[in-house]
Scaffold this motif. Structure first.
Motif, mmCIF file in Angstrom:
data_model
loop_
_atom_site.group_PDB
_atom_site.id
_atom_site.type_symbol
_atom_site.label_atom_id
_atom_site.label_comp_id
_atom_site.label_asym_id
_atom_site.label_seq_id
_atom_site.Cartn_x
_atom_site.Cartn_y
_atom_site.Cartn_z
ATOM 1 N N GLU A 76 1.046 -1.281 -0.710
ATOM 2 C CA GLU A 76 0.196 -0.129 0.109
ATOM 3 C C GLU A 76 0.656 1.115 -0.091
ATOM 4 O OE1 GLU A 76 -2.175 -0.589 3.492
ATOM 5 O OE2 GLU A 76 -3.910 -1.552 2.393
ATOM 6 N N SER A 77 1.699 0.567 1.080
ATOM 7 C CA SER A 77 3.362 2.360 0.911
ATOM 8 C C SER A 77 3.620 3.043 -0.898
ATOM 9 C CB SER A 77 4.255 2.247 1.926
ATOM 10 O OG SER A 77 3.258 1.836 3.233
ATOM 11 N N ASP A 79 2.045 1.949 -3.862
ATOM 12 C CA ASP A 79 1.192 2.526 -4.266
ATOM 13 C C ASP A 79 0.410 3.624 -3.871
ATOM 14 O OD1 ASP A 79 0.449 0.033 -5.937
ATOM 15 O OD2 ASP A 79 -0.931 -0.508 -4.353
ATOM 16 N N ARG A 80 0.465 4.465 -3.054
ATOM 17 C CA ARG A 80 0.575 5.565 -2.496
ATOM 18 C C ARG A 80 1.547 6.943 -3.040
ATOM 19 N NH1 ARG A 80 -1.651 3.290 2.455
ATOM 20 N NH2 ARG A 80 1.205 4.060 3.589
ATOM 21 N N LEU A 81 3.061 6.017 -2.460
ATOM 22 C CA LEU A 81 4.652 6.965 -3.182
ATOM 23 C C LEU A 81 3.929 6.613 -5.164
ATOM 24 C CD1 LEU A 81 6.690 5.252 -1.348
ATOM 25 C CD2 LEU A 81 6.042 7.362 -1.150
ATOM 26 N N CYS A 82 3.935 5.813 -5.788
ATOM 27 C CA CYS A 82 3.327 6.371 -6.898
ATOM 28 C C CYS A 82 2.611 6.996 -7.630
ATOM 29 C CB CYS A 82 3.015 4.516 -7.764
ATOM 30 S SG CYS A 82 4.306 3.372 -7.559
ATOM 31 N N ASP A 83 1.840 6.832 -6.587
ATOM 32 C CA ASP A 83 0.219 7.929 -7.024
ATOM 33 C C ASP A 83 0.867 9.238 -6.587
ATOM 34 O OD1 ASP A 83 -1.111 6.329 -7.771
ATOM 35 O OD2 ASP A 83 -2.338 5.716 -5.617
ATOM 36 N N LYS A 84 1.217 9.269 -5.991
ATOM 37 C CA LYS A 84 2.408 10.859 -5.492
ATOM 38 C C LYS A 84 3.050 11.483 -6.305
ATOM 39 C CE LYS A 84 2.227 10.475 -0.583
ATOM 40 N NZ LYS A 84 2.722 10.891 1.185
ATOM 41 N N SER A 87 1.708 13.337 -9.078
ATOM 42 C CA SER A 87 0.774 14.493 -9.119
ATOM 43 C C SER A 87 1.855 15.674 -10.050
ATOM 44 C CB SER A 87 1.107 14.881 -7.279
ATOM 45 O OG SER A 87 1.213 16.323 -6.922
ATOM 46 N N ALA A 102 10.064 4.567 -3.317
ATOM 47 C CA ALA A 102 9.043 3.808 -3.808
ATOM 48 C C ALA A 102 10.070 2.641 -3.969
ATOM 49 C CB ALA A 102 8.179 3.848 -5.251
#
Length: 213
Positions: A76-77, A79-84, A87, A102
């Protein structure tokens, strides 16, 4: 608080639904409890390899995730970093930091020694692709900013995971050439030539000839 590796994700998906009509919709099950018990045993065995505490416990006649544990899954960490990273509101320096964070999380395929599990194959493939995409984006950023020593460090870490990708090898060899480390570049080329496309081999020969003039 327990941090569970990338391998901790997929098995947990089995437990929101344990009724026989959900797990085995097209089968007549004489003893659904024993069937669920068998599934729970297999998942417990797999998860024991990534966490010293019991993640799946028997509770009130059924099975559940151990609610005494605070679980942070690094998947999950990641995935969140990839989304950020994607940005539009972050600086180049912040983006580089997120790439490094990541990539440091990913340490290889999910659940080593269980890769043959049918339900796991798709997850392994998905995160392999996602990891390599993020990696190549980061290498491109490092090339654009001429951070050659960082490229060598990053690719060396990738090679330790064991992924054979011609594009990554090509970046490494080109970086060594730009640092005038010709013999090292040649040595790496000889080791990874079989993973390179015909075009990538031609690119190396062309670059090599340019640097030895």
């Amino acid at each position: 608080m327990k941090t569970i590796g990338l391998s901790g994700f997929a098995p947990l998906c089995l437990f929101p639904t344990v009724e026989k009509g959900v797990l085995w919709p097209d089968q007549l099950i004489d003893n659904p409890y024993n069937m669920v018990k068998g599934v729970a045993f297999r998942v417990r065995k797999i998860l024991d390899s990534i966490c010293p505490d019991k993640l799946v416990i028997a509770k009130s006649g059924t099975y559940a995730i151990n609610d005494k544990l605070t679980i942070i899954m690094d998947i999950e960490s990641f995935d969140r970093l990839c989304d950020k990273i994607h940005s539009a509101r972050i600086s180049a320096a912040e983006k580089q930091y997120l790439y490094e964070k990541a990539l440091s999380i990913y340490r290889g395929d999910m659940l080593p020694n269980y890769e043959s599990e049918i339900w796991l194959i798709a997850w392994i493939g998905y995160y392999q692709i996602k990891y390599l995409e993020i990696l190549k984006e980061y290498l491109k950023l490092l090339q654009e900013t001429e951070q050659y020593s960082k490229i060598f460090e990053v690719v060396s870490n990738v090679l330790s995971i064991g992924y054979a990708d011609g594009e990554i090898y090509e970046v490494l060899i080109e970086t060594l050439l730009k640092q005038n480390k010709l013999e090292m570049a040649k040595s790496y080329y000889m080791r990874v030539e079989k993973f390179l496309t015909t075009e990538q081999r031609r690119n190396f020969i062309s670059s090599w000839n340019d640097y030895i003039k």
